[in-house]
Scaffold this motif. Structure first.
Motif, PDB file in Angstrom:
ATOM      1  N   SER A 319       6.713  13.847  -7.717  1.00  0.00           N
ATOM      2  CA  SER A 319       5.856  15.007  -7.477  1.00  0.00           C
ATOM      3  C   SER A 319       4.502  14.555  -6.968  1.00  0.00           C
ATOM      4  O   SER A 319       4.143  13.362  -7.057  1.00  0.00           O
ATOM      5  N   VAL A 320       3.738  15.487  -6.433  1.00  0.00           N
ATOM      6  CA  VAL A 320       2.379  15.185  -5.987  1.00  0.00           C
ATOM      7  C   VAL A 320       1.608  14.616  -7.173  1.00  0.00           C
ATOM      8  O   VAL A 320       1.680  15.153  -8.285  1.00  0.00           O
ATOM      9  N   ARG A 321       0.862  13.546  -6.927  1.00  0.00           N
ATOM     10  CA  ARG A 321       0.251  12.814  -8.049  1.00  0.00           C
ATOM     11  C   ARG A 321      -0.991  12.069  -7.594  1.00  0.00           C
ATOM     12  O   ARG A 321      -1.238  11.886  -6.405  1.00  0.00           O
ATOM     13  N   ARG A 322      -1.759  11.607  -8.574  1.00  0.00           N
ATOM     14  CA  ARG A 322      -2.799  10.611  -8.333  1.00  0.00           C
ATOM     15  C   ARG A 322      -2.146   9.239  -8.391  1.00  0.00           C
ATOM     16  O   ARG A 322      -1.271   8.992  -9.215  1.00  0.00           O
ATOM     17  N   ALA A 323      -2.597   8.352  -7.520  1.00  0.00           N
ATOM     18  CA  ALA A 323      -2.036   7.000  -7.504  1.00  0.00           C
ATOM     19  C   ALA A 323      -3.087   6.049  -6.948  1.00  0.00           C
ATOM     20  O   ALA A 323      -4.055   6.464  -6.295  1.00  0.00           O
ATOM     21  N   SER A 324      -2.895   4.780  -7.202  1.00  0.00           N
ATOM     22  CA  SER A 324      -3.779   3.774  -6.626  1.00  0.00           C
ATOM     23  C   SER A 324      -3.489   3.640  -5.131  1.00  0.00           C
ATOM     24  O   SER A 324      -2.339   3.733  -4.706  1.00  0.00           O
ATOM     25  N   MET A 325      -4.530   3.426  -4.353  1.00  0.00           N
ATOM     26  CA  MET A 325      -4.316   3.169  -2.932  1.00  0.00           C
ATOM     27  C   MET A 325      -4.305   1.662  -2.652  1.00  0.00           C
ATOM     28  O   MET A 325      -4.303   1.235  -1.498  1.00  0.00           O
ATOM     29  N   ASP A 326      -4.271   0.878  -3.715  1.00  0.00           N
ATOM     30  CA  ASP A 326      -4.250  -0.577  -3.580  1.00  0.00           C
ATOM     31  C   ASP A 326      -2.831  -1.029  -3.253  1.00  0.00           C
ATOM     32  O   ASP A 326      -2.100  -1.519  -4.121  1.00  0.00           O
ATOM     33  N   ARG A 327      -2.437  -0.841  -2.006  1.00  0.00           N
ATOM     34  CA  ARG A 327      -1.097  -1.210  -1.536  1.00  0.00           C
ATOM     35  C   ARG A 327      -1.217  -2.264  -0.446  1.00  0.00           C
ATOM     36  O   ARG A 327      -2.172  -2.274   0.336  1.00  0.00           O
ATOM     37  N   SER A 328      -0.219  -3.127  -0.399  1.00  0.00           N
ATOM     38  CA  SER A 328      -0.261  -4.226   0.580  1.00  0.00           C
ATOM     39  C   SER A 328      -0.059  -3.725   2.010  1.00  0.00           C
ATOM     40  O   SER A 328      -0.393  -4.439   2.958  1.00  0.00           O
ATOM     41  N   ASP A 329       0.490  -2.501   2.175  1.00  0.00           N
ATOM     42  CA  ASP A 329       0.750  -2.016   3.529  1.00  0.00           C
ATOM     43  C   ASP A 329      -0.299  -1.022   4.012  1.00  0.00           C
ATOM     44  O   ASP A 329      -0.054  -0.218   4.902  1.00  0.00           O
ATOM     45  N   TYR A 330      -1.513  -1.104   3.424  1.00  0.00           N
ATOM     46  CA  TYR A 330      -2.612  -0.235   3.862  1.00  0.00           C
ATOM     47  C   TYR A 330      -2.843  -0.420   5.363  1.00  0.00           C
ATOM     48  O   TYR A 330      -2.914  -1.538   5.861  1.00  0.00           O
ATOM     49  N   ALA A 331      -2.958   0.704   6.099  1.00  0.00           N
ATOM     50  CA  ALA A 331      -3.032   0.627   7.560  1.00  0.00           C
ATOM     51  C   ALA A 331      -4.324   1.193   8.121  1.00  0.00           C
ATOM     52  O   ALA A 331      -4.566   1.063   9.327  1.00  0.00           O
ATOM     53  N   GLY A 332      -5.152   1.832   7.307  1.00  0.00           N
ATOM     54  CA  GLY A 332      -6.402   2.370   7.825  1.00  0.00           C
ATOM     55  C   GLY A 332      -6.703   3.745   7.255  1.00  0.00           C
ATOM     56  O   GLY A 332      -5.974   4.278   6.430  1.00  0.00           O
ATOM     57  N   ALA A 333      -7.816   4.309   7.726  1.00  0.00           N
ATOM     58  CA  ALA A 333      -8.273   5.606   7.218  1.00  0.00           C
ATOM     59  C   ALA A 333      -8.957   6.378   8.331  1.00  0.00           C
ATOM     60  O   ALA A 333      -9.408   5.815   9.327  1.00  0.00           O
ATOM     61  N   CYS A 334      -9.030   7.696   8.146  1.00  0.00           N
ATOM     62  CA  CYS A 334      -9.780   8.522   9.095  1.00  0.00           C
ATOM     63  C   CYS A 334     -10.414   9.686   8.345  1.00  0.00           C
ATOM     64  O   CYS A 334     -10.012  10.027   7.236  1.00  0.00           O
ATOM     65  N   ARG A 335     -11.432  10.263   8.976  1.00  0.00           N
ATOM     66  CA  ARG A 335     -12.108  11.451   8.463  1.00  0.00           C
ATOM     67  C   ARG A 335     -11.867  12.574   9.462  1.00  0.00           C
ATOM     68  O   ARG A 335     -12.440  12.591  10.560  1.00  0.00           O
ATOM     69  N   PRO A 336     -11.004  13.526   9.139  1.00  0.00           N
ATOM     70  CA  PRO A 336     -10.655  14.586  10.103  1.00  0.00           C
ATOM     71  C   PRO A 336     -11.861  15.438  10.493  1.00  0.00           C
ATOM     72  O   PRO A 336     -12.805  15.601   9.731  1.00  0.00           O
TER      73      PRO A 336
END
Length: 337
Positions: A319-336
């Protein structure tokens, strides 16, 4: 004499054996989840292309209809003019049409043009242009329809792939769901603790999680959309469904699309396309509301909420949840925007 053969004793599986089995299944499930996410993303990209092609097809069809109506109007005018010439003109009808075996020949014949007024000649030119436009529009429509059909085939193939992989996932999980769930919960707790420690070490970075991503971008010139986080939080607990876009079932990009629509920002239903909707953000500059992306090619997105955490719609069965974003496959971020 009766000879008995001792049967080797089979030890009952220990808890360690069960956990080892759960570890193996979890690794398989994680790999399947990634493949499902990629197939889901491919489906959504194809669906977006199909929707655009359908719009183009409707525009092409309208163009054909308009060209046909104009052509009919012009040909009716010229037919009327030819009849008038037959009844009233200085030349007889047979003289005018001598040697002409079709409308196109009629329009091209210099003898006819000599008998028509400048206005009539203009109508003939417009008729030629209308015929050319009709042919062009008709050809464009055929191309768009073929492209839309191809996208439908791609979507159908991706849908079958997703359904097959989800069935395999369900089969693999049978019997060890509890062990896998316990492992996932332990990993999530460890990741949260790691993220919190990283946040404490790098609190001077201004709210980012201080991760090791090497991509660097100028500081965003638009403010963060912190108010969008409340909408993501309101969906925690909603079931993940691939292709879902709310209000009660979501996939990862569908959740982001739904949340941002609440503050008047339109996003495509594809994480691979969402990363291009706004300004790219360096990891150290992350603010609540920014979108964070994972995978290569990109196939997952979450919403950064601070403290190294994100809200996400993770995978089928969760289900939709809070989770850590500390993942090895992090690819980037944007601000819409």
């Amino acid at each position: 004499m009766l000879i008995t053969t001792a049967m080797p004793a089979t030890a009952a599986p220990t808890s360690a054996d069960k956990m080892a089995e759960a570890q193996r299944v979890k690794a398989q499930v994680d790999a399947l989840n990634t493949r499902v996410e990629i197939a889901d993303e491919n489906y959504l990209v194809a669906a977006d292309k199909h929707a655009k092609l359908l719009s183009d097809t409707r525009a092409a069809a309208a163009r054909v209809k308009k060209a046909q109506a104009r052509l009919n109007q012009l040909e009716t005018h010229l037919d009327t003019r030819a009849n008038d010439m037959y009844r009233n003109g200085p030349l007889g009808f047979l003289d005018v049409l001598l040697g002409a075996k079709s409308f196109d020949q009629f329009a091209r014949t210099w003898d006819i043009l000599k008998q028509l007024s400048a206005d009539d000649a203009s109508f003939i030119g417009q008729t030629k242009d209308a015929k050319a436009e009709y042919i062009s529009a008709h050809n464009a429509l055929a191309v768009k329809e073929q492209a839309a059909s191809r996208q439908q085939s791609i979507m159908a193939g991706n849908k079958r792939l997703i359904e097959g992989q989800l069935a395999q996932r369900k089969q693999d999980l049978a019997g060890v769901e509890a062990q896998v769930a316990a492992l996932q919960a332990a990993e999530a707790a460890a990741a949260r603790a790691s993220a919190a420690a990283a946040q404490a070490r790098h609190s001077s970075d201004g709210g980012g999680d201080g991760g090791g991503d090497s991509a660097s971008y100028p500081s965003p010139s638009i403010p963060a959309h912190g108010n969008v986080v409340q909408y993501a939080e309101s969906r925690i607990g909603c079931r993940y469904v691939w292709g879902g876009s709310g209000p009660n079932t979501f996939d990862c990009s569908g959740l982001m699309m739904w949340c941002y629509a609440k503050i008047g920002i339109s996003l495509p239903h594809s994480s691979r396309e969402q990363i291009g909707c706004g300004q790219r953000v360096s990891r150290k500059d992350l603010q609540p509301g920014d979108l964070v992306f994972f995978g290569s090619p990109i196939h997952h997105v979450g919403m950064y909420v601070g403290g190294g955490e994100m809200i996400e719609a993770p995978y089928t069965g969760a289900s939709v949840r809070r989770a850590s974003m500390d993942r090895s496959d992090y690819a980037g971020a944007c601000r819409p925007n």
